[in-house]
Scaffold this motif. Structure first.
Motif, mmCIF file in Angstrom:
data_model
loop_
_atom_site.group_PDB
_atom_site.id
_atom_site.type_symbol
_atom_site.label_atom_id
_atom_site.label_comp_id
_atom_site.label_asym_id
_atom_site.label_seq_id
_atom_site.Cartn_x
_atom_site.Cartn_y
_atom_site.Cartn_z
ATOM 1 N N SER A 1 12.290 -4.987 -3.369
ATOM 2 C CA SER A 1 11.939 -6.223 -3.534
ATOM 3 C C SER A 1 10.725 -6.671 -3.694
ATOM 4 C CB SER A 1 12.741 -7.274 -2.562
ATOM 5 O OG SER A 1 11.941 -6.870 -1.465
ATOM 6 N N GLY A 2 9.798 -5.431 -3.875
ATOM 7 C CA GLY A 2 8.159 -5.681 -4.189
ATOM 8 C C GLY A 2 7.787 -5.912 -2.744
ATOM 9 N N LEU A 3 8.149 -5.664 -1.630
ATOM 10 C CA LEU A 3 7.546 -5.837 -0.384
ATOM 11 C C LEU A 3 6.520 -4.527 -0.131
ATOM 12 C CD1 LEU A 3 10.202 -7.445 1.849
ATOM 13 C CD2 LEU A 3 8.298 -8.417 0.713
ATOM 14 N N ALA A 4 7.041 -3.479 -0.463
ATOM 15 C CA ALA A 4 6.119 -2.214 -0.091
ATOM 16 C C ALA A 4 4.874 -2.457 -1.042
ATOM 17 C CB ALA A 4 6.929 -1.183 -0.380
ATOM 18 N N ARG A 5 4.981 -3.013 -2.146
ATOM 19 C CA ARG A 5 3.869 -3.041 -3.188
ATOM 20 C C ARG A 5 2.841 -4.164 -2.527
ATOM 21 N NH1 ARG A 5 3.585 -1.863 -9.243
ATOM 22 N NH2 ARG A 5 5.503 -0.623 -8.865
ATOM 23 N N ARG A 6 3.361 -5.060 -2.122
ATOM 24 C CA ARG A 6 2.716 -6.141 -1.531
ATOM 25 C C ARG A 6 1.887 -5.739 -0.275
ATOM 26 N NH1 ARG A 6 4.827 -11.896 1.228
ATOM 27 N NH2 ARG A 6 3.249 -12.146 2.326
ATOM 28 N N VAL A 7 2.487 -5.004 0.715
ATOM 29 C CA VAL A 7 1.882 -4.352 1.729
ATOM 30 C C VAL A 7 0.621 -3.571 1.152
ATOM 31 C CG1 VAL A 7 2.038 -2.679 3.707
ATOM 32 C CG2 VAL A 7 3.708 -4.528 3.412
ATOM 33 N N VAL A 8 0.855 -2.675 0.243
ATOM 34 C CA VAL A 8 -0.162 -1.772 -0.248
ATOM 35 C C VAL A 8 -1.421 -2.547 -0.726
ATOM 36 C CG1 VAL A 8 -0.799 -0.053 -1.950
ATOM 37 C CG2 VAL A 8 1.293 0.273 -0.559
ATOM 38 N N ALA A 9 -1.145 -3.702 -1.583
ATOM 39 C CA ALA A 9 -2.064 -4.358 -1.883
ATOM 40 C C ALA A 9 -2.911 -5.284 -0.895
ATOM 41 C CB ALA A 9 -1.695 -5.388 -2.913
ATOM 42 N N GLU A 10 -2.124 -5.798 -0.047
ATOM 43 C CA GLU A 10 -2.991 -6.305 1.245
ATOM 44 C C GLU A 10 -3.766 -5.456 1.952
ATOM 45 O OE1 GLU A 10 -0.953 -9.578 3.247
ATOM 46 O OE2 GLU A 10 0.392 -9.940 1.691
ATOM 47 N N LEU A 11 -3.218 -4.382 2.382
ATOM 48 C CA LEU A 11 -3.781 -3.420 2.973
ATOM 49 C C LEU A 11 -5.301 -2.854 2.332
ATOM 50 C CD1 LEU A 11 -1.037 -0.956 4.079
ATOM 51 C CD2 LEU A 11 -2.549 -2.482 5.677
ATOM 52 N N GLU A 12 -5.114 -2.708 0.907
ATOM 53 C CA GLU A 12 -6.175 -2.384 0.088
ATOM 54 C C GLU A 12 -7.214 -3.315 0.138
ATOM 55 O OE1 GLU A 12 -4.107 0.318 -3.332
ATOM 56 O OE2 GLU A 12 -4.629 -1.680 -3.890
ATOM 57 N N ALA A 13 -6.804 -4.788 -0.060
ATOM 58 C CA ALA A 13 -7.751 -5.840 -0.009
ATOM 59 C C ALA A 13 -8.546 -6.188 1.291
ATOM 60 C CB ALA A 13 -7.040 -7.080 -0.464
ATOM 61 N N GLU A 14 -7.842 -5.763 2.328
ATOM 62 C CA GLU A 14 -8.593 -5.810 3.465
ATOM 63 C C GLU A 14 -9.527 -4.649 3.866
ATOM 64 O OE1 GLU A 14 -9.790 -7.526 7.184
ATOM 65 O OE2 GLU A 14 -8.731 -8.494 5.706
ATOM 66 N N ALA A 15 -9.143 -3.594 3.434
ATOM 67 C CA ALA A 15 -9.878 -2.434 3.605
ATOM 68 C C ALA A 15 -11.075 -2.764 2.469
ATOM 69 C CB ALA A 15 -9.057 -1.122 3.155
ATOM 70 N N GLU A 16 -10.850 -3.259 1.529
ATOM 71 C CA GLU A 16 -12.145 -3.171 0.579
ATOM 72 C C GLU A 16 -13.175 -4.363 1.366
ATOM 73 O OE1 GLU A 16 -12.720 -3.875 -3.999
ATOM 74 O OE2 GLU A 16 -11.024 -4.578 -3.227
ATOM 75 N N ARG A 17 -12.504 -5.563 1.944
ATOM 76 C CA ARG A 17 -13.368 -6.500 2.590
ATOM 77 C C ARG A 17 -14.060 -5.888 3.710
ATOM 78 N NH1 ARG A 17 -9.080 -9.848 1.303
ATOM 79 N NH2 ARG A 17 -7.807 -9.343 3.120
ATOM 80 N N ARG A 18 -13.646 -4.874 4.307
ATOM 81 C CA ARG A 18 -14.224 -4.191 5.284
ATOM 82 C C ARG A 18 -15.473 -3.225 4.854
ATOM 83 N NH1 ARG A 18 -10.425 -3.636 9.791
ATOM 84 N NH2 ARG A 18 -9.183 -5.531 10.013
ATOM 85 N N GLY A 19 -15.427 -3.147 3.601
ATOM 86 C CA GLY A 19 -16.318 -2.187 3.077
ATOM 87 C C GLY A 19 -16.161 -0.887 2.709
ATOM 88 N N TYR A 20 -14.796 -0.484 2.756
ATOM 89 C CA TYR A 20 -14.274 0.565 2.162
ATOM 90 C C TYR A 20 -14.276 0.657 0.706
ATOM 91 C CZ TYR A 20 -12.554 1.774 6.764
ATOM 92 O OH TYR A 20 -12.528 1.936 8.143
ATOM 93 N N ARG A 21 -14.522 1.942 0.197
ATOM 94 C CA ARG A 21 -14.510 2.018 -1.364
ATOM 95 C C ARG A 21 -13.617 2.682 -2.134
ATOM 96 N NH1 ARG A 21 -19.492 1.071 -3.864
ATOM 97 N NH2 ARG A 21 -19.419 2.923 -4.834
ATOM 98 N N ARG A 22 -12.872 3.426 -1.245
ATOM 99 C CA ARG A 22 -11.561 4.221 -1.541
ATOM 100 C C ARG A 22 -10.468 3.992 -0.689
ATOM 101 N NH1 ARG A 22 -11.330 9.895 -0.414
ATOM 102 N NH2 ARG A 22 -10.155 11.099 -1.974
ATOM 103 N N VAL A 23 -9.338 4.404 -1.186
ATOM 104 C CA VAL A 23 -8.241 4.692 -0.247
ATOM 105 C C VAL A 23 -7.628 6.173 -0.247
ATOM 106 C CG1 VAL A 23 -5.770 3.847 0.280
ATOM 107 C CG2 VAL A 23 -7.728 2.226 -0.332
ATOM 108 N N TYR A 24 -7.270 6.418 0.709
ATOM 109 C CA TYR A 24 -6.549 8.048 0.663
ATOM 110 C C TYR A 24 -4.967 7.869 1.505
ATOM 111 C CZ TYR A 24 -5.413 12.791 2.028
ATOM 112 O OH TYR A 24 -4.854 13.941 2.288
ATOM 113 N N LEU A 25 -4.148 8.515 1.100
ATOM 114 C CA LEU A 25 -2.868 8.578 1.744
ATOM 115 C C LEU A 25 -2.055 9.736 1.532
ATOM 116 C CD1 LEU A 25 -0.418 7.843 -0.161
ATOM 117 C CD2 LEU A 25 -1.475 5.643 -0.195
ATOM 118 N N THR A 26 -1.294 10.179 2.458
ATOM 119 C CA THR A 26 -0.157 11.020 1.908
ATOM 120 C C THR A 26 1.059 10.630 2.298
ATOM 121 O OG1 THR A 26 -0.373 12.174 4.541
ATOM 122 C CG2 THR A 26 -1.691 12.802 2.797
ATOM 123 N N THR A 27 2.164 11.127 1.617
ATOM 124 C CA THR A 27 3.432 10.977 1.887
ATOM 125 C C THR A 27 4.251 12.315 1.930
ATOM 126 O OG1 THR A 27 5.385 9.515 1.321
ATOM 127 C CG2 THR A 27 4.268 10.643 -0.548
ATOM 128 N N GLY A 28 5.429 12.039 2.317
ATOM 129 C CA GLY A 28 6.182 13.455 2.424
ATOM 130 C C GLY A 28 6.660 13.736 1.275
#
Length: 172
Positions: free
Chosen positions: A98-125
């Motif tokens: 229903s698009g919630l995971a995409r929303r979570v990723v977008a909101e996490l990215e936006a907050e990380a960017e507000r905190r001064g991060y320039r890049r996002v890294y992640l791993t999945t299995g």
């Protein structure tokens, strides 16, 4: 089929918030079944992660809450001085697709960017094809051969955040 209703509210919480418990329990069940690990061990690992890793100023934990219950969530922590690492992206199975995971990723990215991060890294299995597809569809760069069969190791991804891209590189 996703449950209908008003859009869930975004809430930034600490890992100790009681609404986080169902997220961790469901993640533990999911990881245990997909990776054939003892459920109690996985749940212990998720619960015992240091609270400060997902707390300001270096991290955060987001829940999407509907009717008082977490329906999706995720977190980020400092990976290095310019990079946030996304962790624990989760959607309750009744709310998937229903698009919630995409929303979570977008909101996490936006907050990380507000905190001064320039890049996002992640791993999945390798046993989480839905996550792999989510990150590819969200503009992440895969740091593995996407055409190769799944491997046993985690699959790494990264993405440069918009504020780190020079204006002329985005067509300005």
């Amino acid at each position: 089929m996703p449950i209908s209703g008003p859009p869930p509210e975004s809430v930034w919480v600490r890992q100790t918030d009681p609404r986080v418990k169902p997220l961790l329990a469901d993640l533990a069940r999911e990881y245990s079944s997909r990776y054939h690990r003892v459920l109690a061990d996985v749940h212990h690992e998720l619960r015992e992660y240091p609270v400060e890793r997902f707390s300001p100023p270096d991290g955060g934990l987001l829940l999407l809450v509907r009717a008082g219950h977490a329906v999706a969530g995720g977190a980020f922590q400092r990976y290095d001085p310019e990079t946030a690492e996304l962790k624990r992206i989760w959607t309750h199975r009744a709310h998937r697709r229903s698009g919630l995971a995409r929303r979570v990723v977008a909101e996490l990215e936006a907050e990380a960017e507000r905190r001064g991060y320039r890049r996002v890294y992640l791993t999945t299995g390798p046993n989480q094809p839905e996550a792999r597809e989510l990150y590819l569809a969200s503009g992440y760069t895969a740091h593995f051969d996407v055409s190769a069969p799944p491997r046993e190791k985690p699959l790494p991804f990264s993405r440069i955040l918009p504020s780190a891209i020079p204006a002329r590189a985005v067509g300005a």
